[in-house]
Every structure is written in structure tokens, then in C-alpha cells.
Design a protein around this motif. Structure first.
Motif, PDB file in Angstrom:
ATOM      1  N   ALA A 658       0.825  -1.199   0.000  1.00 27.84           N
ATOM      2  CA  ALA A 658       0.000   0.000   0.000  1.00 27.84           C
ATOM      3  C   ALA A 658       0.860   1.250   0.000  1.00 27.84           C
ATOM      4  CB  ALA A 658      -0.937   0.001   1.215  1.00 27.84           C
ATOM      5  N   LEU A 659       0.303   2.320  -0.551  1.00 23.59           N
ATOM      6  CA  LEU A 659       0.843   3.679  -0.417  1.00 23.59           C
ATOM      7  C   LEU A 659      -0.161   4.406   0.461  1.00 23.59           C
ATOM      8  CD1 LEU A 659       2.973   5.784  -1.293  1.00 23.59           C
ATOM      9  CD2 LEU A 659       1.494   6.343  -3.214  1.00 23.59           C
ATOM     10  N   ASP A 660       0.192   4.579   1.737  1.00 22.67           N
ATOM     11  CA  ASP A 660      -0.767   5.017   2.744  1.00 22.67           C
ATOM     12  C   ASP A 660      -0.139   6.125   3.586  1.00 22.67           C
ATOM     13  OD1 ASP A 660      -2.854   5.257   4.478  1.00 22.67           O
ATOM     14  OD2 ASP A 660      -2.559   3.336   5.486  1.00 22.67           O
ATOM     15  N   GLY A 661      -0.337   7.364   3.158  1.00 23.23           N
ATOM     16  CA  GLY A 661       0.238   8.487   3.875  1.00 23.23           C
ATOM     17  C   GLY A 661       0.872   9.471   2.929  1.00 23.23           C
ATOM     18  N   PRO A 662       1.621  10.436   3.470  1.00 27.94           N
ATOM     19  CA  PRO A 662       2.230  11.471   2.622  1.00 27.94           C
ATOM     20  C   PRO A 662       3.196  10.866   1.613  1.00 27.94           C
ATOM     21  CG  PRO A 662       2.358  12.065   4.959  1.00 27.94           C
ATOM     22  CD  PRO A 662       1.911  10.642   4.906  1.00 27.94           C
ATOM     23  N   VAL A 663       3.287  11.533   0.457  1.00 32.75           N
ATOM     24  CA  VAL A 663       4.248  11.104  -0.555  1.00 32.75           C
ATOM     25  C   VAL A 663       5.510  11.955  -0.521  1.00 32.75           C
ATOM     26  CG1 VAL A 663       2.494  10.187  -2.077  1.00 32.75           C
ATOM     27  CG2 VAL A 663       3.185  12.568  -2.303  1.00 32.75           C
ATOM     28  N   LEU A 664       5.484  13.045   0.208  1.00 28.47           N
ATOM     29  CA  LEU A 664       6.630  13.930   0.347  1.00 28.47           C
ATOM     30  C   LEU A 664       6.987  14.076   1.824  1.00 28.47           C
ATOM     31  CD1 LEU A 664       5.572  16.767  -2.126  1.00 28.47           C
ATOM     32  CD2 LEU A 664       7.154  14.911  -2.587  1.00 28.47           C
ATOM     33  N   PRO A 665       8.244  14.045   2.201  1.00 29.26           N
ATOM     34  CA  PRO A 665       9.405  13.922   1.310  1.00 29.26           C
ATOM     35  C   PRO A 665       9.708  12.487   0.896  1.00 29.26           C
ATOM     36  CG  PRO A 665      10.130  14.160   3.563  1.00 29.26           C
ATOM     37  CD  PRO A 665       8.634  14.296   3.598  1.00 29.26           C
ATOM     38  N   THR A 666       9.125  11.489   1.620  1.00 25.77           N
ATOM     39  CA  THR A 666       9.355  10.083   1.293  1.00 25.77           C
ATOM     40  C   THR A 666       8.012   9.391   1.129  1.00 25.77           C
ATOM     41  OG1 THR A 666      11.389  10.057   2.599  1.00 25.77           O
ATOM     42  CG2 THR A 666      10.422   7.922   2.033  1.00 25.77           C
ATOM     43  N   PRO A 667       7.792   8.638   0.055  1.00 26.08           N
ATOM     44  CA  PRO A 667       6.531   7.918  -0.107  1.00 26.08           C
ATOM     45  C   PRO A 667       6.262   6.999   1.079  1.00 26.08           C
ATOM     46  CG  PRO A 667       7.784   7.885  -2.143  1.00 26.08           C
ATOM     47  CD  PRO A 667       8.694   8.454  -1.096  1.00 26.08           C
ATOM     48  N   SER A 668       5.036   7.036   1.570  1.00 30.37           N
ATOM     49  CA  SER A 668       4.663   6.269   2.771  1.00 30.37           C
ATOM     50  C   SER A 668       4.154   4.890   2.377  1.00 30.37           C
ATOM     51  CB  SER A 668       3.609   7.036   3.564  1.00 30.37           C
ATOM     52  OG  SER A 668       4.074   8.305   3.933  1.00 30.37           O
ATOM     53  N   TRP A 669       5.050   4.049   1.920  1.00 28.99           N
ATOM     54  CA  TRP A 669       4.655   2.704   1.533  1.00 28.99           C
ATOM     55  C   TRP A 669       4.585   1.792   2.757  1.00 28.99           C
ATOM     56  CZ3 TRP A 669       8.150  -0.976   2.948  1.00 28.99           C
ATOM     57  CH2 TRP A 669       9.476  -0.576   3.137  1.00 28.99           C
ATOM     58  N   LYS A 670       3.845   0.733   2.640  1.00 24.53           N
ATOM     59  CA  LYS A 670       3.830  -0.281   3.700  1.00 24.53           C
ATOM     60  C   LYS A 670       3.539  -1.639   3.080  1.00 24.53           C
ATOM     61  CE  LYS A 670       0.533   1.481   6.189  1.00 24.53           C
ATOM     62  NZ  LYS A 670      -0.559   1.759   7.154  1.00 24.53           N
ATOM     63  N   VAL A 671       4.116  -2.653   3.679  1.00 28.51           N
ATOM     64  CA  VAL A 671       3.894  -4.039   3.276  1.00 28.51           C
ATOM     65  C   VAL A 671       3.382  -4.793   4.497  1.00 28.51           C
ATOM     66  CG1 VAL A 671       4.959  -6.166   2.443  1.00 28.51           C
ATOM     67  CG2 VAL A 671       5.701  -3.959   1.525  1.00 28.51           C
ATOM     68  N   VAL A 672       2.328  -5.562   4.313  1.00 31.98           N
ATOM     69  CA  VAL A 672       1.748  -6.359   5.393  1.00 31.98           C
ATOM     70  C   VAL A 672       1.731  -7.814   4.950  1.00 31.98           C
ATOM     71  CG1 VAL A 672      -0.225  -6.688   6.926  1.00 31.98           C
ATOM     72  CG2 VAL A 672       0.330  -4.392   6.088  1.00 31.98           C
ATOM     73  N   ILE A 673       2.311  -8.695   5.789  1.00 28.97           N
ATOM     74  CA  ILE A 673       2.440 -10.106   5.436  1.00 28.97           C
ATOM     75  C   ILE A 673       1.921 -10.949   6.601  1.00 28.97           C
ATOM     76  CG2 ILE A 673       4.026 -11.929   4.713  1.00 28.97           C
ATOM     77  CD1 ILE A 673       6.009  -9.688   3.953  1.00 28.97           C
ATOM     78  N   GLU A 674       1.065 -11.906   6.289  1.00 28.43           N
ATOM     79  CA  GLU A 674       0.585 -12.815   7.326  1.00 28.43           C
ATOM     80  C   GLU A 674       1.728 -13.733   7.765  1.00 28.43           C
ATOM     81  OE1 GLU A 674      -3.106 -15.947   8.122  1.00 28.43           O
ATOM     82  OE2 GLU A 674      -2.527 -15.402   6.065  1.00 28.43           O
ATOM     83  N   VAL A 675       1.810 -13.972   9.085  1.00 25.42           N
ATOM     84  CA  VAL A 675       2.902 -14.757   9.655  1.00 25.42           C
ATOM     85  C   VAL A 675       2.315 -15.868  10.524  1.00 25.42           C
ATOM     86  CG1 VAL A 675       4.898 -14.695  11.184  1.00 25.42           C
ATOM     87  CG2 VAL A 675       4.472 -12.788   9.625  1.00 25.42           C
ATOM     88  N   ASN A 676       2.810 -17.080  10.356  1.00 25.27           N
ATOM     89  CA  ASN A 676       2.363 -18.210  11.183  1.00 25.27           C
ATOM     90  C   ASN A 676       3.116 -18.291  12.500  1.00 25.27           C
ATOM     91  OD1 ASN A 676       0.551 -19.006   9.169  1.00 25.27           O
ATOM     92  ND2 ASN A 676       2.052 -20.327   8.182  1.00 25.27           N
ATOM     93  N   ASN A 677       4.406 -18.015  12.469  1.00 23.76           N
ATOM     94  CA  ASN A 677       5.238 -18.107  13.680  1.00 23.76           C
ATOM     95  C   ASN A 677       6.218 -16.940  13.654  1.00 23.76           C
ATOM     96  OD1 ASN A 677       7.235 -18.790  15.649  1.00 23.76           O
ATOM     97  ND2 ASN A 677       6.572 -20.937  15.536  1.00 23.76           N
ATOM     98  N   ALA A 678       5.881 -15.881  14.407  1.00 26.83           N
ATOM     99  CA  ALA A 678       6.686 -14.660  14.368  1.00 26.83           C
ATOM    100  C   ALA A 678       8.088 -14.893  14.906  1.00 26.83           C
ATOM    101  CB  ALA A 678       5.986 -13.556  15.159  1.00 26.83           C
ATOM    102  N   ASP A 679       8.230 -15.688  15.998  1.00 26.36           N
ATOM    103  CA  ASP A 679       9.553 -15.912  16.595  1.00 26.36           C
ATOM    104  C   ASP A 679      10.473 -16.646  15.624  1.00 26.36           C
ATOM    105  OD1 ASP A 679       8.788 -14.650  18.907  1.00 26.36           O
ATOM    106  OD2 ASP A 679       8.146 -16.496  19.902  1.00 26.36           O
ATOM    107  N   ARG A 680       9.949 -17.686  14.982  1.00 20.42           N
ATOM    108  CA  ARG A 680      10.783 -18.431  14.040  1.00 20.42           C
ATOM    109  C   ARG A 680      11.133 -17.575  12.821  1.00 20.42           C
ATOM    110  NH1 ARG A 680       9.009 -24.347  12.490  1.00 20.42           N
ATOM    111  NH2 ARG A 680      10.983 -24.038  11.351  1.00 20.42           N
ATOM    112  N   LEU A 681      10.176 -16.750  12.357  1.00 16.45           N
ATOM    113  CA  LEU A 681      10.462 -15.890  11.209  1.00 16.45           C
ATOM    114  C   LEU A 681      11.520 -14.855  11.573  1.00 16.45           C
ATOM    115  CD1 LEU A 681       9.877 -15.036   8.315  1.00 16.45           C
ATOM    116  CD2 LEU A 681       8.038 -13.579   9.179  1.00 16.45           C
ATOM    117  N   GLU A 682      11.437 -14.284  12.780  1.00 18.68           N
ATOM    118  CA  GLU A 682      12.432 -13.306  13.202  1.00 18.68           C
ATOM    119  C   GLU A 682      13.810 -13.951  13.278  1.00 18.68           C
ATOM    120  OE1 GLU A 682      14.700 -10.256  14.434  1.00 18.68           O
ATOM    121  OE2 GLU A 682      12.763 -10.253  13.416  1.00 18.68           O
TER     122      GLU A 682
END
Length: 860
Positions: A658-682
Motif C-alpha cells: 500500500a501507499l498510505d500516507g504522505p508522498v513527500l518527502p518520502t513515499p509512505s509505503w507499507k507491506v503487510v504479510i501474514e505470519v504463522n510463527n513470528a519468533d521463528r520468522l524473526e
């Protein structure tokens, strides 16, 4: 014990060496060998051949063919194994000095000498002309630097130095722009070249031609009009030939992309020539997806002019969108009468009145807009009056036709044919077509049924043919196709409507037809595979391995009800979806949308099947293509993790960008990913960062990175830092089974607050109002855009005509949503929005503007 064995072996070897066979044994062995070779050695062997010297004494006899067969065989075998003797054999003289020849007295022919001299002079003059026109390296300056924003360097031989405005480039010089820099060059022929940051280019001249060599980077070129020669642009994988046009060229790691704003260019790559016109673009790699035109010109110092043109076109599009679309059709008499082997069926309403109204809008906008007038003058050979005359002709002819026109493609191989059919509702069509579209040599040929019977089926004409019958008219470029269609119309129902493919089209009419595009993809692919090359066969196997070979039908529909558009696309497979075709999951709630605010400019979310199963598909496809089991071990060893088990298996199937927020001075992009096991992924990400760090320290090309953890209350945050520069490249955190990634921690906090409050895009009434009217509670993928909130703050960065253009774009920008869902044997997509328009064309200008204000760009 070992010493005894060695002594025994030594005694055995000495005994073998001392054992010399007697003459009788040698003769017997020779006889057996000769018998096996089919030769008679009796009386032929007079002396043994023991060395190269013995062979060389026999070379003259061998060359003359006087050696006995057995000796010749031995010499031939030796020459095959001994390079020195073989060279001696070829170097030996074969001249016979014993009988010198008497030289014949030369006969002189003066006329022959005259012709030879004339031909030689003509060739010499032609060679000089070709050399001067195409190959001569002209002296002088190739280009002059007009302006520089940032730093640019001149590389000549092994030396390089920083450039200043006014510097010149000669043959063999190379210009390089630094990061964040721009440079403008004026070529010797008057063409202007803008070079984007980190571009490397050289300028050369041969005869009347000028060549720009772009090794990497991006250029925008305003080519001057030429009376002779061409301006060429060469990248690593294509060549562009131009004269008097405005276009962009981008050369990157994937390949090259060319886009045209004005005029036309000829692009040659992979042995294929393509001619591009205004608005067209082409890429040399299949992995380069099409990009909005604005993104390719957004970095230019002349972007104000480009944005102005796009704003005018957006205004035209907005006004045309207000024209009522023809009413939906719920039946077609033509469907049952098209050929039974029809592979492509396109039904469009009679748009004569619609085109006439749209042309009136365009002509009105063109008369009021200097930007559009300049754009049209530079990019189109026809005058506006020519366009107006053509639309009037189409409108006049449309008054004789029924409420729809059907285009069909049928047959296979050399018997393929394409035709357009329509019902005739009043007499006089043949005379109207003759008056409007027939002229000497290249016009439309109008036939009746009697003339068609005597027409030559192998003839072709540039303008095509029109067969006017009592109740139908058929257009085609082939007489044979006209004869086939006419015979089918006389026969009545063909059975196509009752077929499975025809039934799919009939169902579209039942829903109300506006525009229908239906393709029998499976049959088309089978036809294309017949007689294919080895390379094409390899691609076909790859397509089969991907699961896309099972594609059956494509049915695309567009209709309007009460002034609101309805768009629907249906991809059907022959059986359950497999491999890549199965990656889109079935409809379900998309939780990643809960982290996006209602003010988002863009959000694209999708559900996939289990990512570990996707990894298995990738392994299987790689194994099928190589013929053996694909080995991930090298990849795993380099990354320091097990990609399937440590990474993919710890991910869910819900993804969002998503592009969610101001575009200046830096585009406010975000990525959201579903995670099954946060500790193992980290833990996996930590090991991946360590592997990248190790490779960077061992001399690799990558940058060392580090993951810095921190905490605010009970919420843990992680920053991905470039160790070399010390800058933070991205931040991420975990919440409610999702991993959220953004450029700053503040954006992560905003995403968490949106999810916690429930005030998200997915729950907003304005977003839900855009969703298509259908029975689905959920979808498999959603693509949303609303650029209006982004355009408003951008106005502060511009002034004058550019600000006015952006204001018009902001006023015309409308949110759109496209939804897709996966079924067991198909994928469908729908939208009740007016798709795209010119909204997406401004996105590149927004994202690429960055911190630049108008004063920071070079003006001419």
C-alpha cells in the motif's frame, strides 16, 4: 610383505621386457592383423617403420600413390597421430621441376581493359560515397553540455574529470551522471538529450548518422527534424532509429524500455522491428511489465509540459465518460450463424453515434488547448479535420447497420480468417460504402454475392473487402474468408451457439451485453503449437509445467446500467487449477487490509495458497524444466537459511502492498504479510542478515546489513540498517499474526493504531460502495486506488500551469476497485468502477518528484 610383492612385480616386468618374440611369431601376428584389415602383406614389407624419419622418407611415394596398400595404411595412421609429420606432408612442394611448362604469350583486349577500368572507377566512387555517407568519422564536437543539476563526469580513455555547463563531448568520450544528478546535452544536429541520474552514455557520428550509446540509465530525447541521416540510440539489447520526435529510453538490469510521447520511432531488438506511435511503449524483456507513460517522463525538467498534456487528455476522457453508452443487448442473431470453429468472438455495440459525440468533445478540447494542439501536431500525420472526416464517414455508415458488430476469427494454420459481421437494417449500404471508402488503388472493394462467386480467392487488397448481402454485411481482407462466411450465413445455424464455448458467450448475452470479448485459449494454443520450432516447443513445455497450459476460455464483459459501468472477466481452466494457476486462493477475509487507512492512495492485497506449497511448486517446475530434481541446497547455503522450511513455511497466505500516507518527502509505503510463527520468522531474518553480512565482508557486491531491535512498551520494533552508510532502510514489527514493514517507525505505529481502532479502509463505507455488485462476501484479491488525497499536497510543490494541470487531474481523479476471486477451475475479476482513466498516469510524477521543488530542476 609389501617389499616382497614389489620385488615380485619387478621381476615380472623385466621378464616381459626380455621376452622378444621370434620372427615366426611376428609373421603370424602380421598375417592375422592383415587378415583383419582386409589387406595382403605378402611381398609388401621390405623394411620396418620405426620412427618419424622412416615415415618422412615415404611421404613422396605416399603422395604419388605408389606405396603398397599396407605401407600406405601405416603412413596414413601415423599422419593422423603425429602433427609434425602432418605439417611436413602439407608443406612439401608438389611442383614437378623436371618438365617445365612453356609460358603462353598473353593476349591483350583493349575493350576488356576499358570495361574493367570503368567498373573499377564506378566501384571506387560508390565506395567513397558509402564511406562518406555512412562510415566516415567526422571531425568536431559531438555534443555540448547545456546544463547540469548535480555532478556529471567526462570519461575519456583512462582519465575522468567533473564537467561544467559548456563542456563538449568528442568521439570516444563518455558522460556519466552521479546519483541524484541530471544533465542536458545538445547534439550537433540540434537534438536535446536529458540524462537521468546514474546514466552512462556516449555520442558518436558516422557519415550523416549520429548514435547515442546508452550503457545504463535513462534518457529523454527531443530529436531534431533531419533532412538526411538518422539519430540512433543503442542500448545493450536494442537499437532505436528516430527523426523529429520526443521519446524516452531506459536501460536497466532487466533490459530496455522505449516509450513515445510525440512522433514515431523504429525499435529493433531480437531480430524484430517495431514502430511505436504516441502513447506506445515496448520492452525487450518479458519480465518488464508496462509502466504508465508519466512515470517515464516524471524526472524530466520539462515534466510541467508533459503533465499539462496528460491533464488535457484526462479532461477529454472525463467528458467522454459522461456520454451515455449504448443500451445492453440480450440476444444476438449472429451468434448462432458464425462458423462452428470460431476461436475468437468480439461483440461491440453500434458505436457510430457514440464516436460522433466523443469526436465533438475532442475537437472542442483541441481547439481550446495549445498543449493538445502542440501534442497533436508533433505526434500525428493526420490533421484534426482528417480525423473529423473519418468519424463522420463511420457515423454515416453506422446508420445502415443493426445494433451490434461481431468480429470473429476461425480456422487454423493457413486457413485462418478474420471477419466483421453486422446486420443491415435499411437499403443503400453498398452505395454508401462505395461513396465513402472506395478510391483508386487502395480503397475498400465492395462486392455483392454474384461478384463474390467469380472473385479470385487468392487476391488481397490494402483497403479490404465488403460483402453486402440482403440482410448482412461482412468485412474482411480475404476473399476466401468472405466466401466461407457467406456460405455459412446461407446455411443458417452452424451449431456454434450450442457448443460449450458458444454457450459461455450466450450466457454473457443473458446478463446484458455491452462489449464481449471471448477467446478459446486452449484451441488457440494448440493451433500455435502445430509445426512450432524447438525453441517454441521448449516454451510450450514451460507453459505446461506452470499449469497455465490448462487455460480453456477467456470471457471479458463490459456493460453500463443506469450510467454505472460493470466489468467482468472470467478465466476458465480445463480441470482444477494447478501450480502457478493455483497460487490465487479461494475467497476469504483479507486481514491485511485492516492495517490500511481510508486515506490510502493505493492498496493491493491478495490471498495465496500455503507459501510452502508454492515453494514445492517452484521446485517441481524447476525439476521438470531441467529433467532432474531441483536442488535448493546451493541457494540455502548462500542465504544461510532453508528457504522452504524457515521462510516460506512461516508465512501465511495474506499479502498487501500500500501507499498510505504522505508522498513527500518520502513515499509512505507499507507491506503487510501474514505470519504463522513470528519468533521463528524473526530468527530466520536474523540468520539471513548474518549471511548477507558475511558475504559482504568476504568481498561480495552486497552491502552488509544489521537488524537493530528496540521496544516501546510491550511492542517490539526492528530496524534494518545498512552497516556501510549507517542509514535505516526499513522498519518492521509483528502484530496479530501479521508482519508490518514500512520506511519509518511512525508509519508502523499508524498502521497498528488503524488496526486497533477498526477505522480501516476495508471497513469504510466509501470503499465498500465501490465493490462490485455480486454474490461474493469476500474476495481473493483487491486492487484499490484513490489519488485525490495525494494530488492535493503535491500542489504546494508546483506553480503556474503545472499546478493548474494537477488541479484538473485532482478534480477528475476517481477511486477505483478491482476485485478477483479464485475458483476450483477458474479465476474471475470484476469492477464497477471506470477503470484507470488517467489517474495512474500521475502516480509516477508523484513518486519521482521526491524533495525536488521547481527551482531545483533545470530550466531551459
Amino acid at each position: 610383505m609389501k617389499q616382497d610383492e614389489r620385488a615380485t612385480l619387478d621381476r615380472a616386468m623385466r621378464a616381459l621386457q626380455a621376452d622378444v618374440p621370434d620372427e615366426d611369431a611376428i609373421d603370424a601376428a602380421a598375417a592375422r592383423t592383415a587378415q583383419g584389415l582386409g589387406i595382403n602383406p605378402q611381398g609388401e614389407v621390405t623394411s620396418a617403420i620405426r620412427s618419424c624419419d622412416d615415415v618422412r622418407q615415404l611421404l613422396n611415394s605416399y603422395r604419388a600413390g605408389s606405396l603398397p596398400e599396407a605401407r600406405a595404411l601405416l603412413v596414413r595412421t601415423h599422419l593422423r597421430d603425429c602433427g609434425a609429420c602432418l605439417r611436413r606432408f602439407h608443406e612439401a612442394s608438389t611442383l614437378d621441376w623436371a618438365a617445365p611448362r612453356v609460358a603462353s604469350k598473353p593476349v591483350h583486349h583493349p575493350r576488356a581493359w576499358g570495361w574493367a577500368l570503368a567498373i573499377s572507377c564506378a566501384l571506387l566512387i560508390s565506395a567513397v560515397f558509402v564511406y562518406k555517407a555512412y562510415w566516415q568519422v567526422l571531425p568536431g564536437v559531438r555534443a555540448e553540455v547545456q546544463s547540469i543539476d548535480g555532478s556529471a563526469y567526462l570519461v575519456s580513455g583512462n582519465a575522468s574529470h567533473q564537467l561544467a555547463p559548456g563542456a563538449t563531448l568528442h568521439e570516444g568520450d563518455e558522460l556519466r551522471t552521479a546519483g541524484g544528478a541530471r544533465a542536458v546535452l545538445r547534439l550537433a544536429d540540434g537534438s536535446l538529450v536529458e540524462a537521468d541520474q546514474r546514466s552512462t552514455l556516449g555520442v558518436g557520428a558516422r557519415g550523416r548518422n549520429t548514435t547515442l550509446s546508452l550503457d545504463q540509465g535513462a534518457l529523454i530525447i527531443q530529436a531534431a527534424h533531419r533532412t538526411s541521416g538518422h539519430l540512433y540510440v543503442r542500448t545493450r539489447d536494442c537499437r532505436i532509429a528516430v527523426t523529429g520526435t520526443v521519446f524516452s529510453v531506459n536501460s536497466g538490469i532487466k533490459g530496455s524500455r522505449v516509450a513515445v510521447l510525440r512522433g514515431s520511432v523504429d525499435v529493433a531488438h531480437s531480430g524484430v522491428h517495431s514502430v511505436l506511435h504516441p502513447g506506445d511503449q515496448i520492452a525487450t524483456s518479458d519480465s518488464l511489465a508496462p509502466e504508465p507513460l508519466a512515470e517515464q517522463f516524471a524526472w524530466s525538467s520539462d515534466r510541467q509540459e508533459y503533465i499539462g498534456i496528460m491533464a488535457q487528455l484526462a479532461n477529454v476522457e472525463h467528458r467522454i465518460a459522461q456520454i451515455p453508452f449504448p443500451q445492453s443487448r440480450y440476444h444476438s442473431d449472429l451468434l448462432a450463424r458464425v462458423p462452428a470453429d470460431t476461436l475468437l468472438y468480439i461483440s461491440i455495440p453500434n458505436l457510430g453515434d457514440y464516436f460522433s459525440q466523443a469526436n465533438a468533445i475532442f475537437q472542442d478540447q483541441l481547439s481550446q488547448s495549445p498543449e493538445l494542439q502542440q501534442w497533436w501536431a508533433h505526434g500525428h500525420k493526420q490533421s484534426p479535420s482528417d480525423l473529423n472526416a473519418l468519424v463522420e464517414k463511420i457515423h454515416d455508415v453506422s446508420q445502415y447497420l443493426g445494433d451490434e458488430v461481431v468480429v470473429v476469427a476461425s480456422g487454423e494454420g493457413d486457413h485462418r480468417g478474420v471477419a466483421a459481421l453486422a446486420e443491415v437494417q435499411r437499403s443503400g449500404l453498398a452505395a454508401e460504402l462505395t461513396q465513402q471508402f472506395t478510391h483508386a488503388n487502395s480503397g475498400l472493394v465492395v462486392l455483392n454475392e454474384a461478384a463474390l462467386k467469380t472473385a479470385n480467392s487468392s487476391t488481397m487488397t490494402q483497403g479490404g473487402y465488403a460483402l453486402v448481402r440482403d440482410h448482412d454485411v461482412v468485412f474482411s481482407t480475404s476473399v476466401a474468408t468472405l466466401q466461407q462466411i457467406s456460405a455459412q450465413l446461407d446455411a443458417g445455424a452452424s451449431g456454434f451457439a450450442a457448443s460449450d464455448f458458444g454457450g459461455q458467450i450466450g450466457a454473457a448475452y443473458d446478463r446484458g451485453a455491452g462489449i464481449i470479448l471471448a477467446a478459446n485459449l486452449h484451441a488457440m494454443m494448440q493451433n500455435n503449437q502445430m509445426g512450432r520450432s524447438l525453441q517454441a516447443a521448449t516454451k510450450a513445455r514451460a507453459l505446461e509445467n506452470s499449469g497455465l497450459e490448462a487455460l480453456q476460455y477467456l470471457i471479458a464483459e463490459h456493460r453500463e446500467a443506469n450510467g454505472m459501468p460493470e466489468n467482468h472477466l472470467n478465466l476458465q481452466f480445463a480441470g482444477a487449477r494447478q501450480r502457478i494457476a493455483s497460487w490465487l486462493a479461494s475467497p476469504a477475509p483479507i486481514g491485511s487490509l485492516d492495517f490500511v487507512s481510508p486515506n490510502a492512495a493505493i492498496a493491493v492485497a491478495a490471498l495465496s495458497k500455503d507459501p510452502a506449497a508454492i515453494a514445492d511448486d517452484i521446485i517441481a517446475m524447476a525439476s521438470d524444466s531441467k529433467g532432474d530434481k531441483f536442488d535448493w541446497s546451493a541457494i540455502d547455503a548462500k542465504l544461510g537459511i532453508n528457504v522452504r522450511d524457515d521462510l516460506m513455511a512461516n508465512l501465511g497466505g495474506d499479502f498487501l502492498l500500500a501507499l498510505d500516507g504522505p508522498v513527500l518527502p518520502t513515499p509512505s509505503w507499507k507491506v503487510v504479510i501474514e505470519v504463522n510463527n513470528a519468533d521463528r520468522l524473526e530468527n530466520t531474518l536474523e540468520r539471513l542478515a548474518q549471511a548477507i553480512d558475511s558475504q559482504a565482508q568476504s568481498g561480495g557486491n552486497g552491502h552488509a546489513i544489521a537488524i537493530d531491535p528496540s521496544a516501546v512498551g510491550s511492542q517490539r520494533y526492528f530496524a534494518i540498517r545498512d552497516v556501510t552508510s549507517g542509514t535505516v532502510k526499513a522498519n518492521y514489527t509483528f502484530s496479530n499474526g501479521f508482519m508490518i514493514v514500512a520506511p519509518t517507525r511512525a508509519l508502523l505505529i499508524d498502521a497498528l493504531q488503524v488496526q486497533a481502532s477498526g477505522a480501516s479502509l476495508a471497513r469504510s463505507t466509501s470503499f465498500r460502495a465501490l465493490l462490485p455488485h455480486d454474490p461474493n462476501e469476500n474476495y481473493s484479491a483487491i486492487a484499490y486506488q484513490n489519488l485525490s488525497p495525494v494530488l492535493t499536497p503535491l500542489l504546494s510543490q508546483f506553480s503556474g500551469e503545472t499546478a493548474d494541470a494537477l488541479r484538473k487531474l485532482a478534480a477528475d481523479a476517481r477511486p477505483t476497485v478491482v476485485c478477483a476471486w479464485g475458483k476450483d477451475s477458474g479465476i474471475e475479476a470484476a469492477s464497477d468502477s471506470r477503470l484507470f482513466g488517467f489517474d495512474f498516469l500521475t502516480l509516477g510524477a508523484i513518486l519521482n518528484s521526491g524533495n525536488k521543488t521547481p527551482g531545483q530542476f533545470v530550466s531551459r
